[in-house]
Design a protein around this motif. Sequence first.
Motif, mmCIF file in Angstrom:
data_model
loop_
_atom_site.group_PDB
_atom_site.id
_atom_site.type_symbol
_atom_site.label_atom_id
_atom_site.label_comp_id
_atom_site.label_asym_id
_atom_site.label_seq_id
_atom_site.Cartn_x
_atom_site.Cartn_y
_atom_site.Cartn_z
ATOM 1 N N ASP A 173 0.847 -1.183 0.000
ATOM 2 C CA ASP A 173 0.000 0.000 0.000
ATOM 3 C C ASP A 173 0.888 1.239 0.000
ATOM 4 N N GLY A 174 1.252 1.702 -1.167
ATOM 5 C CA GLY A 174 2.093 2.870 -1.304
ATOM 6 C C GLY A 174 3.558 2.596 -1.092
ATOM 7 N N GLU A 175 3.965 1.349 -0.863
ATOM 8 C CA GLU A 175 5.365 1.027 -0.589
ATOM 9 C C GLU A 175 5.942 0.233 -1.752
ATOM 10 N N LEU A 176 7.181 0.557 -2.113
ATOM 11 C CA LEU A 176 7.877 -0.122 -3.197
ATOM 12 C C LEU A 176 9.067 -0.871 -2.612
ATOM 13 N N VAL A 177 9.178 -2.151 -2.956
ATOM 14 C CA VAL A 177 10.211 -3.025 -2.407
ATOM 15 C C VAL A 177 11.075 -3.534 -3.543
ATOM 16 N N TYR A 178 12.386 -3.430 -3.389
ATOM 17 C CA TYR A 178 13.354 -3.906 -4.380
ATOM 18 C C TYR A 178 14.122 -5.056 -3.734
ATOM 19 N N THR A 179 13.986 -6.264 -4.302
ATOM 20 C CA THR A 179 14.568 -7.438 -3.674
ATOM 21 C C THR A 179 15.109 -8.386 -4.724
ATOM 22 N N ASP A 180 15.861 -9.397 -4.261
ATOM 23 C CA ASP A 180 16.464 -10.409 -5.128
ATOM 24 C C ASP A 180 15.762 -11.729 -4.877
ATOM 25 N N TRP A 181 15.394 -12.430 -5.957
ATOM 26 C CA TRP A 181 14.661 -13.672 -5.761
ATOM 27 C C TRP A 181 15.592 -14.866 -5.522
ATOM 28 N N LYS A 182 16.894 -14.663 -5.609
ATOM 29 C CA LYS A 182 17.830 -15.769 -5.387
ATOM 30 C C LYS A 182 17.760 -16.220 -3.936
ATOM 31 N N GLY A 212 20.939 -25.278 7.180
ATOM 32 C CA GLY A 212 21.012 -25.750 5.802
ATOM 33 C C GLY A 212 19.753 -25.499 5.003
ATOM 34 N N ARG A 213 18.792 -24.795 5.545
ATOM 35 C CA ARG A 213 17.542 -24.511 4.841
ATOM 36 C C ARG A 213 17.721 -23.306 3.921
ATOM 37 N N LEU A 214 16.878 -23.265 2.895
ATOM 38 C CA LEU A 214 16.891 -22.148 1.950
ATOM 39 C C LEU A 214 15.890 -21.094 2.420
ATOM 40 N N PHE A 215 16.291 -19.857 2.368
ATOM 41 C CA PHE A 215 15.399 -18.780 2.762
ATOM 42 C C PHE A 215 15.580 -17.610 1.802
ATOM 43 N N SER A 216 14.555 -16.745 1.749
ATOM 44 C CA SER A 216 14.558 -15.601 0.847
ATOM 45 C C SER A 216 15.383 -14.470 1.442
ATOM 46 N N ALA A 217 16.079 -13.757 0.554
ATOM 47 C CA ALA A 217 16.903 -12.643 1.004
ATOM 48 C C ALA A 217 16.013 -11.470 1.419
ATOM 49 N N LYS A 218 16.534 -10.647 2.293
ATOM 50 C CA LYS A 218 15.800 -9.473 2.720
ATOM 51 C C LYS A 218 15.809 -8.416 1.619
ATOM 52 N N PRO A 219 14.792 -7.597 1.563
ATOM 53 C CA PRO A 219 14.762 -6.547 0.524
ATOM 54 C C PRO A 219 15.945 -5.603 0.682
ATOM 55 N N SER A 220 16.532 -5.247 -0.452
ATOM 56 C CA SER A 220 17.673 -4.336 -0.431
ATOM 57 C C SER A 220 17.237 -2.880 -0.276
ATOM 58 N N HIS A 221 16.043 -2.533 -0.781
ATOM 59 C CA HIS A 221 15.571 -1.151 -0.674
ATOM 60 C C HIS A 221 14.064 -1.156 -0.463
ATOM 61 N N ARG A 222 13.617 -0.172 0.283
ATOM 62 C CA ARG A 222 12.190 0.048 0.508
ATOM 63 C C ARG A 222 11.900 1.538 0.391
ATOM 64 N N PHE A 223 10.817 1.854 -0.325
ATOM 65 C CA PHE A 223 10.429 3.248 -0.522
ATOM 66 C C PHE A 223 8.939 3.388 -0.245
#
Length: 804
Positions: A587-596, A604-615
């Motif tokens: 809602d009005g927020e833009l998130v820039y993230t990596d899907w790797k 040893g589990r796989l997890f999503s990276a944190k967003p690099s930028h938020r606006f």
Amino acid sequence: MGAGGLNTKGRHTQLGSGYLSCTSAFSGSPQPQPCGKALMQATGEMRAIIMQSHPNDILPLTLTSATQELFGCRCDEDVTGDNPYKILRKEDIVQDMRMRAAVSDFSPMKQLVLDYPEDELLLVYDRDFIYGSSFYLVLTADAKERHLKVIEVALEREPSEVFAAQKTSEPQPWISLGSEQEIEEESVTDSRPRLKYRISRVRREFGAPIFFSDRNAMETKDGFIECTPYQDKNFSLKQMERHTGVQTIPNLKSSSTQTQWTYPRSMCTQYEPREFSEEKKENCLQSEKLKNFVNSVASRFEIAIQQNEIMDVFFDDWKALSEEDSGYGRKADPHLKEYQSFTDLHFSKEKTISNINWHPTINGVIAVAVTERLSFEDRINGSTKLLLNPSLILFWSFSDPINPQLLLECPDDVFSFEFCPSDPNIIVGGCMNGQVVLWDISTHVEQLQGTHKRENETPVVRYCAVSGIENGHKAPITDIQWLPGTFEVSRMGVPMENKNGICVQIVTCAPDCCVMFWDIRAPRVLQTMADQRKQKVEEKPLENPHGVPNTFKHLDLTWKPLIRVQHISYCKTRLQLVLSTTFCPQDGELVYTDWKLEKDNDSGRLFSAKPSHRFIIHDGQVNTVRRSPFFKDIILTVGGWTFAIWKEGVTNGPIIQSSCSQKKCTVGYWSQSRPAVLFIGKEDGNIDVWDLLEKTHEPSQTQNITATQITCIKPWIVSSKQHLLAVSDHLGTLHILEIPWTLRSPSSNEKLSMSKYFEKEVDRLVYFEKRREMRAKEKKDYEAEELRKKTYLIKRPVIFIIEK
């Protein structure tokens, strides 16, 4: 016709006292009739018989001036009486009927054109209206060959034979039928001798001087006499019937002209380049004459080269003049024009359009997804009714604006769907319940192209495969896209090269804080089992009561995502792909993230990276994230009452942000032909057209399209001279608008100008960021100085001096 009468073959005409006696195949015995009435009656009977007796292998038709100019068959210009034949391509006629629909002059004979066996049809110019129209179309191949054979026979004949056949008609001897006697009776003759008057004067008065003087006419009795008209009742003058005959004939003129006319013949010429021998080349290069010539023109040649460097000789001055009319305040019409509209009283009733897409390969075909206009509570209360009325995707065509050409059945309302870039017959869609659906429309391509005979009912295509509810999203899928055919993603989220060049993977997003990647290929285990099953000789046929293609039978209800990118606390509504990067607005927020995906060293589990930028820029839900077709690092976002333009790699914020508008922005899209133009849809039914080279603080123009909010915008380039814009509204109506010349034709350096403008805006952001840091540092230093002063005053000793 001579002065007396005319005796022709099969008809006897007698000019007498206003009557005509006719004997022909159209009347039995000669009957005296008035001249005009007899001629009109005979001519009408002849024309009626001729118009009713045209052969069955031709069809008379009338073409408008626009159709004649479009097919190059203008009367007395492209086709004449001497050359009345014109070959028309069947493909061009079918395309004209598809684009102009009922307006096309060939629409009444659509089925006859489609049934014609060959690719070219023969159109004949009927200058004398023998069959009642200016043209007639040859409907069979035999009739076409019969017409063309006449041309070949005429071309084979020698000119001498043609001139021998064209003999001048010889005058026939005059045969008197009594008409000259009637003409003599009608002529005016003297019934008495003519009266003669003689006026004389005395000789001595000849040449006498004449004196004129003025006098008062009122003083004398006979000064003037007034003759006023009056009605004399003693007399009553009436014009008696007058019998008058007039004989009018044109002057007979005999003339002849000798013109030399040659028949067209096919000829060929063999061209071979002539070259000097090596000895002649050497002598020419060593000659003094060539050296003198080079020395004499060398200076002029250098001047010409310098002029070419100074000025562009290929610059089109006329095009530059026309570009001036397209600027701000010019006379060119910049408004969007209504081209077509589509709505269905049954399938679109009480529904809204959630997504639209043009067919990638078939011109004039567009697909729309319709959804129910219900809230969440209304959907729960009316769930039984919704199950009886399945959701649909409608295919509309310009050739039939009333009835949809194809219907795609969906398990639930579809909020987003896309055509496969490598195979347009494959369509993927995201449903409201979180499922992903696949369709295969390869068996209905002819129906969409218009070459197949239309059935009474619109065909309904059932989906080939659907993912399981337990394996899909937990919220409505708001956006879905195909990964490009140049790469694919591994299970670790690493992009890899796709050697086949076929799109096989899909990415989806939903407000359940997940981005999922799907693969339409069969797993290796299932592929091995399928190969073993094919080797069996006796195999029972699969039951398929709905006629669904088995293209994705291996995925039905067993389809699972390849990768699941989880982001806790970020709800996604739209996404935009950049290799391994995705944009996910809340809602009005833009998130820039990596899907790797990253691997935890401990578990040893796989997890999503944190967003690099938020606006946090927009003041409402972001509904559009769209990359510019001209700049790969420029992105448009629309949400709330504003829109913003971002540059990838610039983390200071948007390079352009609009001011808050009075109405909420519902959708946005870049122009496909002009880098500086974008379209913004509003909730009040208006479209704002922004030209960033003209204005950046307000839209260049605002145009009302509908009375309710705009839900989707999708442009399409038909040709260099026609660009269309599809706009859908909340009431389920699809509007097709034609983009004017000013909004589709870019200026000569528009892309370069926009690139410099974006760079300037980036420099502005960097400058303001430095100013902000500098001001923060100055504030920090000032506060430190104030604190130091206060500390010094407290610690400084105080000395009291007491005087006695």
